[in-house]
Design a protein around this motif. Structure first.
Motif, PDB file in Angstrom:
ATOM      1  N   PHE A 545       0.821  -1.210   0.000  1.00 14.24           N
ATOM      2  CA  PHE A 545       0.000   0.000   0.000  1.00 14.24           C
ATOM      3  C   PHE A 545       0.857   1.263   0.000  1.00 14.24           C
ATOM      4  O   PHE A 545       0.536   2.245  -0.683  1.00 14.24           O
ATOM      5  CB  PHE A 545      -0.933   0.003   1.212  1.00 14.24           C
ATOM      6  N   ILE A 546       1.945   1.264   0.757  1.00 13.25           N
ATOM      7  CA  ILE A 546       2.824   2.435   0.805  1.00 13.25           C
ATOM      8  C   ILE A 546       3.438   2.680  -0.571  1.00 13.25           C
ATOM      9  O   ILE A 546       3.567   3.827  -1.009  1.00 13.25           O
ATOM     10  CB  ILE A 546       3.928   2.229   1.869  1.00 13.25           C
ATOM     11  N   ASP A 547       3.787   1.617  -1.271  1.00 15.22           N
ATOM     12  CA  ASP A 547       4.397   1.741  -2.596  1.00 15.22           C
ATOM     13  C   ASP A 547       3.371   2.152  -3.648  1.00 15.22           C
ATOM     14  O   ASP A 547       3.585   3.089  -4.415  1.00 15.22           O
ATOM     15  CB  ASP A 547       5.048   0.405  -2.976  1.00 15.22           C
ATOM     16  N   LYS A 548       2.245   1.461  -3.681  1.00 16.01           N
ATOM     17  CA  LYS A 548       1.275   1.707  -4.748  1.00 16.01           C
ATOM     18  C   LYS A 548       0.422   2.949  -4.534  1.00 16.01           C
ATOM     19  O   LYS A 548       0.027   3.604  -5.505  1.00 16.01           O
ATOM     20  CB  LYS A 548       0.330   0.496  -4.894  1.00 16.01           C
ATOM     21  N   LEU A 549       0.128   3.292  -3.281  1.00 15.73           N
ATOM     22  CA  LEU A 549      -0.782   4.398  -3.002  1.00 15.73           C
ATOM     23  C   LEU A 549      -0.092   5.606  -2.381  1.00 15.73           C
ATOM     24  O   LEU A 549      -0.750   6.599  -2.087  1.00 15.73           O
ATOM     25  CB  LEU A 549      -1.911   3.928  -2.074  1.00 15.73           C
ATOM     26  N   ALA A 550       1.221   5.540  -2.179  1.00 10.95           N
ATOM     27  CA  ALA A 550       1.993   6.641  -1.582  1.00 10.95           C
ATOM     28  C   ALA A 550       1.410   7.040  -0.225  1.00 10.95           C
ATOM     29  O   ALA A 550       1.334   8.224   0.106  1.00 10.95           O
ATOM     30  CB  ALA A 550       2.044   7.850  -2.521  1.00 10.95           C
ATOM     31  N   LEU A 551       1.000   6.036   0.568  1.00 10.41           N
ATOM     32  CA  LEU A 551       0.469   6.331   1.905  1.00 10.41           C
ATOM     33  C   LEU A 551       1.602   6.679   2.851  1.00 10.41           C
ATOM     34  O   LEU A 551       2.730   6.203   2.701  1.00 10.41           O
ATOM     35  CB  LEU A 551      -0.287   5.114   2.462  1.00 10.41           C
ATOM     36  N   ARG A 552       1.306   7.511   3.839  1.00 12.73           N
ATOM     37  CA  ARG A 552       2.261   7.760   4.910  1.00 12.73           C
ATOM     38  C   ARG A 552       2.328   6.541   5.816  1.00 12.73           C
ATOM     39  O   ARG A 552       1.367   5.786   5.922  1.00 12.73           O
ATOM     40  CB  ARG A 552       1.861   8.992   5.728  1.00 12.73           C
ATOM     41  N   ALA A 553       3.468   6.381   6.500  1.00 13.02           N
ATOM     42  CA  ALA A 553       3.627   5.207   7.361  1.00 13.02           C
ATOM     43  C   ALA A 553       2.662   5.261   8.530  1.00 13.02           C
ATOM     44  O   ALA A 553       2.034   4.268   8.882  1.00 13.02           O
ATOM     45  CB  ALA A 553       5.068   5.118   7.863  1.00 13.02           C
ATOM     46  N   GLY A 554       2.527   6.443   9.169  1.00 10.43           N
ATOM     47  CA  GLY A 554       1.584   6.582  10.280  1.00 10.43           C
ATOM     48  C   GLY A 554       2.246   6.369  11.624  1.00 10.43           C
ATOM     49  O   GLY A 554       3.084   5.491  11.788  1.00 10.43           O
ATOM     50  N   ASN A 555       1.873   7.181  12.599  1.00 16.50           N
ATOM     51  CA  ASN A 555       2.395   7.077  13.960  1.00 16.50           C
ATOM     52  C   ASN A 555       1.314   6.601  14.912  1.00 16.50           C
ATOM     53  O   ASN A 555       0.136   6.688  14.626  1.00 16.50           O
ATOM     54  CB  ASN A 555       2.881   8.452  14.451  1.00 16.50           C
ATOM     55  N   GLU A 556       1.763   6.125  16.070  1.00 16.61           N
ATOM     56  CA  GLU A 556       0.804   5.859  17.135  1.00 16.61           C
ATOM     57  C   GLU A 556       0.334   7.193  17.702  1.00 16.61           C
ATOM     58  O   GLU A 556       1.095   8.150  17.783  1.00 16.61           O
ATOM     59  CB  GLU A 556       1.462   5.025  18.239  1.00 16.61           C
ATOM     60  N   LYS A 557      -0.918   7.264  18.099  1.00 14.21           N
ATOM     61  CA  LYS A 557      -1.490   8.503  18.627  1.00 14.21           C
ATOM     62  C   LYS A 557      -1.976   8.296  20.055  1.00 14.21           C
ATOM     63  O   LYS A 557      -2.542   7.255  20.381  1.00 14.21           O
ATOM     64  CB  LYS A 557      -2.667   8.969  17.754  1.00 14.21           C
ATOM     65  N   GLY A 558      -1.740   9.297  20.888  1.00  8.88           N
ATOM     66  CA  GLY A 558      -2.268   9.263  22.241  1.00  8.88           C
ATOM     67  C   GLY A 558      -3.719   9.691  22.265  1.00  8.88           C
ATOM     68  O   GLY A 558      -4.267  10.186  21.275  1.00  8.88           O
ATOM     69  N   GLU A 559      -4.363   9.528  23.405  1.00  7.38           N
ATOM     70  CA  GLU A 559      -5.772   9.888  23.522  1.00  7.38           C
ATOM     71  C   GLU A 559      -5.997  11.393  23.405  1.00  7.38           C
ATOM     72  O   GLU A 559      -7.091  11.843  23.109  1.00  7.38           O
ATOM     73  CB  GLU A 559      -6.316   9.386  24.870  1.00  7.38           C
ATOM     74  N   ASP A 560      -4.927  12.176  23.692  1.00  8.46           N
ATOM     75  CA  ASP A 560      -5.075  13.628  23.646  1.00  8.46           C
ATOM     76  C   ASP A 560      -4.642  14.214  22.315  1.00  8.46           C
ATOM     77  O   ASP A 560      -4.384  15.394  22.195  1.00  8.46           O
ATOM     78  CB  ASP A 560      -4.258  14.266  24.776  1.00  8.46           C
ATOM     79  N   GLU A 561      -4.558  13.376  21.281  1.00  6.22           N
ATOM     80  CA  GLU A 561      -4.182  13.839  19.950  1.00  6.22           C
ATOM     81  C   GLU A 561      -5.320  13.573  18.969  1.00  6.22           C
ATOM     82  O   GLU A 561      -6.191  12.741  19.217  1.00  6.22           O
ATOM     83  CB  GLU A 561      -2.906  13.142  19.474  1.00  6.22           C
ATOM     84  N   ALA A 562      -5.286  14.279  17.841  1.00  6.89           N
ATOM     85  CA  ALA A 562      -6.318  14.084  16.818  1.00  6.89           C
ATOM     86  C   ALA A 562      -6.263  12.644  16.303  1.00  6.89           C
ATOM     87  O   ALA A 562      -5.182  12.057  16.170  1.00  6.89           O
ATOM     88  CB  ALA A 562      -6.110  15.060  15.675  1.00  6.89           C
ATOM     89  N   ASP A 563      -7.427  12.078  16.019  1.00 10.71           N
ATOM     90  CA  ASP A 563      -7.508  10.684  15.582  1.00 10.71           C
ATOM     91  C   ASP A 563      -7.179  10.580  14.099  1.00 10.71           C
ATOM     92  O   ASP A 563      -8.054  10.387  13.253  1.00 10.71           O
ATOM     93  CB  ASP A 563      -8.902  10.135  15.868  1.00 10.71           C
ATOM     94  N   THR A 564      -5.896  10.729  13.775  1.00 12.35           N
ATOM     95  CA  THR A 564      -5.427  10.584  12.398  1.00 12.35           C
ATOM     96  C   THR A 564      -4.561   9.342  12.308  1.00 12.35           C
ATOM     97  O   THR A 564      -3.890   8.982  13.276  1.00 12.35           O
ATOM     98  CB  THR A 564      -4.622  11.810  11.951  1.00 12.35           C
ATOM     99  N   VAL A 565      -4.574   8.700  11.161  1.00 14.22           N
ATOM    100  CA  VAL A 565      -3.842   7.437  11.008  1.00 14.22           C
ATOM    101  C   VAL A 565      -3.061   7.432   9.703  1.00 14.22           C
ATOM    102  O   VAL A 565      -3.302   8.245   8.803  1.00 14.22           O
ATOM    103  CB  VAL A 565      -4.800   6.224  11.042  1.00 14.22           C
ATOM    104  N   GLY A 566      -2.109   6.503   9.624  1.00 13.82           N
ATOM    105  CA  GLY A 566      -1.382   6.219   8.397  1.00 13.82           C
ATOM    106  C   GLY A 566      -1.485   4.733   8.136  1.00 13.82           C
ATOM    107  O   GLY A 566      -2.295   4.035   8.753  1.00 13.82           O
ATOM    108  N   CYS A 567      -0.651   4.229   7.260  1.00 15.36           N
ATOM    109  CA  CYS A 567      -0.774   2.834   6.839  1.00 15.36           C
ATOM    110  C   CYS A 567      -0.632   1.863   8.017  1.00 15.36           C
ATOM    111  O   CYS A 567      -1.468   0.987   8.212  1.00 15.36           O
ATOM    112  CB  CYS A 567       0.280   2.530   5.770  1.00 15.36           C
TER     113      CYS A 567
END
Length: 898
Positions: A545-567
């Motif tokens: 998916f990272i290769d074909k769709l140029a997705l970001r890897a993504g970080n773990e998020k804490g409860e006090d951060e915006a709910d955004t995700v990566g691959c």
């Protein structure tokens, strides 16, 4: 946006990915990226600077978080799922929480309690600074939950899985052990010192070498890094001749002086040494915002209808909210809640002077403060040009010493030397902390990095620096930790500095190096799609998916951060399977921008996702055995320095190069070339999910452009009719036979009335100006009858135009030869065509941000070479800021390819 528009964008995404950059494996009906083949469709980004990425209506700034914990019906799949193809099972990993960081200096001057410090040392901060531009953090592998207890993964199990990978790999590699960044840098430095102890960066601009000698040295070096092409600039010629040329005026002299100060680092040390960044560093630190000035006594907020006498500390925070009263933020419940809680904490230490107890946000009235701020804004706008100029000069004089530093004896520009003033955190998307109070940063919060023998700067406000360090392996000048999210803030050199330039060039060269390894890496992860080890299979699918769709890897998020995700941090709810081999992605990516994409994938990838989702809830991790750090560790074993972000940069640049090369622009006009370039840029921006919301003034500006286009066609129509009036044979010529079909009679009447009004207004202004001049010269002013005569003449002209409507004949104010009329028609035709292309380009890019890919993901040498090939000024593609940021790319050979 309509559904048709959204469908068009999805087609554009598929069009960008229709062929793999280096010929990935394909199957009938599916291209190298695992997507269905499409015919060519027309798709910044649009600085700039925007088409949506989904098949549903959405805007980047008004996106709601996708629903979670929805009950899913277990799908029934027709394909086989034999035990032979099922990997070893694994349990979901537990996410780690993040901790905020204290700000000692700010805490002493505010009542808002700061979170506990995380104990980062200066050394750790400097390591983090080097990775500040990355899309990920190398987090430790996540612990697993067993029988309700958190345990570390068994060492034996991990070793077995690692051995399994090595046994199946095409090239046996030793395990990659990640050492601390500082240790690695010291080792490199020691080796460098052993080879050349006296080698130091030059302290002034080196003299240019003879061309032949330079070429011999480059050939002897055997470096794979392409050397930029040297173009003789005016400055170079002046140095060669031994005497400067005479510039016209001070502005010219200043430009020449700035050119002479440019350090051509890409010639002196194109690759950088990778360890020591500088030998000497002198700077004046950062500039703090001015202290708070209390409002006039008559300006007070109200509570329950009564004025409240607030002390300065509480009044300042109330003012932050009052200034945003008419924005969307003030209508947000989370924003209001966080602001009110922090404001009450301030008022606990600095209560209202009149004893008012503020307990209800609904009873607060900030309108008087808002109206005062608006009146102050109006005063600033009403300032004369000279007053604005004087104020600007005073500010520049005050900040002058902070704008530059001395790096190894060279003057370099500093980037963000201003400390951000206190205020309310706005966040992006549905951030849980929006509205929280950003504390005032003080010297006690800031660590300064400077040369050992340099004078330590004195803060422009009372206080002492938190610490002073002399770390020449990092490039930051100062850092501190902001209180809302605990993020580290750094002061770096400006984008056009040598250190930033070296970093950019190394980044793009690393992405370019991936071309030599990408086929082997794709073979490896395609093989691991069927691995018996769950971790390997999940990692291979994520890499797909990272290769074909140029997705970001993504970080773990804490409860006090915006709910955004990566691959790597995708949850089951973000991925939907659709028979026979389609996958639908729907999640919030970086900056809370929604990513929606329905793609066709390889059957094995479809089967893997089905296995990964089996027996999991919606909020469970899809890739529960893959972390960003483990993925990047594996990528490093495939190619030194390879990370998920390098893949994203590579795919963006290689796709951009391919799209530009596919365009045939022989004989194209300048605007056609610009449109072709922007189209390629837009498609890459869509691939990378670089969205923006449609500008509020877009419809208005588009209407103005369409009106201007009709005006050009109206002028052409009148010239055509004048030609017909001279000789009717022109009516039969193909060149003039086409009429302006979108100009109807009603529009012509309205347009001519507007023209008439403007002409009369112009005559009145000229009459008044002429009279003023005559009075100043001591002469008698003109009589009103003169103006009346001019107005009557204008009315006669427009009466004539009214009589010509519908006759297809016209007379011009002044007679012109037929040749001149023909020439004018040709010019207007070309101008109208170019302007129509400009309108189409502007409208196509209304929801795509072109600037992000230009700055971060597209190798600037692609643009520089393309401009040379097609004879397009680089200023048409790059802003002045980008030209300054990428000086090393401006001199590339025109046949250079990514």
């Amino acid at each position: 946006m309509s559904g048709d528009s959204a469908m068009q964008v999805d087609d554009d995404r598929l069009q960008v990915l229709k062929s793999a950059p280096n010929g990935a494996n394909t199957r009938p009906g599916v291209n190298g990226n695992g997507l269905p083949n499409h015919k060519d469709d027309d798709s910044s980004m649009s600085e700039d600077d925007d088409l949506p990425l989904s098949q549903t209506t959405r805007k980047s700034e008004s996106i709601s978080t996708p629903p979670r914990n929805l009950k899913r019906k277990k799908p029934v799949y027709a394909e086989s799922s034999s035990d032979e193809d099922t990997p070893l099972a694994s349990s979901p990993a537990k996410q780690t929480a993040s901790a905020a960081v204290a700000m000692p200096g700010a805490a002493r001057t505010t009542t808002v309690p700061a979170p506990t410090a995380n104990g980062h040392s200066v050394h750790k901060q400097s390591i983090k600074a080097e990775a500040a531009d990355s899309d990920f953090n190398d987090d430790a592998p996540k612990p697993r939950k067993t029988n309700g207890k958190t345990t570390k993964p068994p060492k034996k199990k991990v070793k077995e899985e690692s051995d399994n990978f090595d046994a199946s790999s095409d090239e046996e590699k030793p395990p990659v052990t990640k050492k601390p960044a500082a240790s690695r840098k010291r080792k490199v430095k020691a080796e460098s010192d052993a080879s050349s102890a006296d080698e130091k960066p030059p302290t002034k601009k080196p003299a240019p070498k003879p061309r032949g000698k330079k070429k011999e040295e480059e050939d002897a070096s055997g470096s794979d890094t392409p050397k930029p092409k040297k173009r003789a600039s005016k400055t170079k010629k002046e140095e060669t001749n031994g005497s400067p040329s005479k510039g016209k005026g001070r502005k010219k002299e200043k430009q020449d002086e700035e050119q002479e100060e440019v350090f051509r680092w890409w010639e002196a040390d194109p690759n950088g040494d990778g360890s020591v960044k500088w030998q000497t560093l002198e700077h004046n630190g950062v500039i703090f915002p001015p202290p708070y000035e209390p409002l006039p006594k008559h300006v007070k907020m109200k509570y329950n209808g009564k004025e409240v006498d607030l002390p300065p500390a509480a009044e300042e925070v109330a003012g932050f909210y009052a200034a945003m009263l008419e924005t969307d933020h003030a209508q947000d419940a989370t924003f209001n809640k966080n602001f009110f809680e922090d404001w009450k904490a301030v008022m606990k230490q600095h209560p209202p002077l009149d004893g008012t107890k503020i307990t209800s946000f609904a009873l607060c009235d900030f309108r008087p403060m808002f109206e005062y701020f608006e009146a102050e804004k109006a005063k600033k706008k009403a300032m004369s040009a000279q007053e604005k100029k004087d104020a600007k000069k005073a500010k520049e004089d005050m900040e002058a010493k902070y704008t530059t530093c001395l790096l190894d004896g060279r003057k370099e520009k500093v980037g963000n030397f201003r400390v951000e003033p206190p205020g309310l955190f706005r966040g992006r998307g549905d951030h849980p902390k929006k509205g929280a109070l950003k504390l005032r940063v003080r010297p006690e919060d800031i660590t300064i990095n400077i040369g050992e023998n340099a004078a330590i700067p004195i803060p422009n406000m009372p206080g002492k620096w938190k610490a002073v360090t002399h770390d020449n392996t990092v490039t930051w000048l100062a850092n501190w930790t902001e209180n809302v999210n605990g993020n580290h803030k750094y002061v770096f050199l400006a984008a056009g500095s040598s250190l930033k330039g070296q970093s950019d060039m190394i980044k793009f060269e690393k992405a370019r190096e991936l071309k030599n390894h990408v086929d082997r890496i794709r073979q490896n992860y395609n093989r691991d799609l069927r691995s018996k080890v769950m971790a390997d299979r999940q990692r291979a699918t994520a890499m797909y998916f990272i290769d074909k769709l140029a997705l970001r890897a993504g970080n773990e998020k804490g409860e006090d951060e915006a709910d955004t995700v990566g691959c790597c941090s995708l949850r089951c709810e973000h991925v939907t399977l659709e028979m026979p081999d389609f996958i639908i992605f729907d999640f919030l990516g970086k900056d809370s921008i929604r990513y929606y994409n329905r793609i066709q994938v390889e059957p094995q990838v479809f089967k893997n996702i089905r296995i990964f989702k089996d027996n999991k809830d919606d909020d469970d991790n899809l890739f529960d055995r893959v972390t960003t750090s483990s993925l990047n560790k594996h990528l490093t074993s495939e190619m030194k320095g390879l990370t998920a972000k390098v893949f994203r940069t590579y795919n963006a640049s290689i796709t951009f190069q391919r799209l530009l090369d596919e365009e045939t622009l022989i004989g194209a006009t300048l605007q056609e070339k610009l449109n072709a370039y922007n189209k390629a840029n837009r498609m890459v921006a869509i691939l990378c999910n670089h969205q923006r919301s449609v500008p509020k003034t877009h419809d208005q500006s588009m209407e103005k452009m369409r009106h201007k286009h009709r005006c050009l066609k109206y002028e052409r129509m009148k010239l055509r009719h004048a030609l017909f009036n001279i000789d009717s044979k022109y009516k039969k010529q193909k060149k003039y036979i086409d009429d302006e079909s979108d100009i109807d009679d009603d529009w012509i009447v309205s347009h001519e009335e507007d023209l008439k009004a403007k002409e009369i207004e112009k005559a009145e202004k000229k009459f008044a100006k002429d009279n003023e001049k005559l009075v100043e010269e001591g002469k008698k002013p003109q009589k009103d009858s003169v103006l009346q005569e001019r107005i009557e003449a204008i009315e006669e002209d427009f009466d004539r135009l009214a009589q010509e409507r519908g006759t297809k004949k016209a007379t011009l104010k002044r007679e012109r030869p037929v040749e001149k009329i023909e020439e004018a028609i040709d010019k207007l035709t070309d101008k109208a065509k170019a302007f129509k292309l400009q309108i189409d380009d502007r409208d196509a890019g209304k929801e795509v941000a072109l600037g992000t890919s230009k700055i971060n993901y597209l190798d600037p040498r692609i643009t520089a070479a393309w401009c040379q090939i097609h004879d397009v000024p680089i200023e048409k593609m790059f802003s002045k800021t980008l030209v300054t940021k990428f000086p090393w790319a401006m001199e590339v050979e025109q046949d250079w390819k990514f």
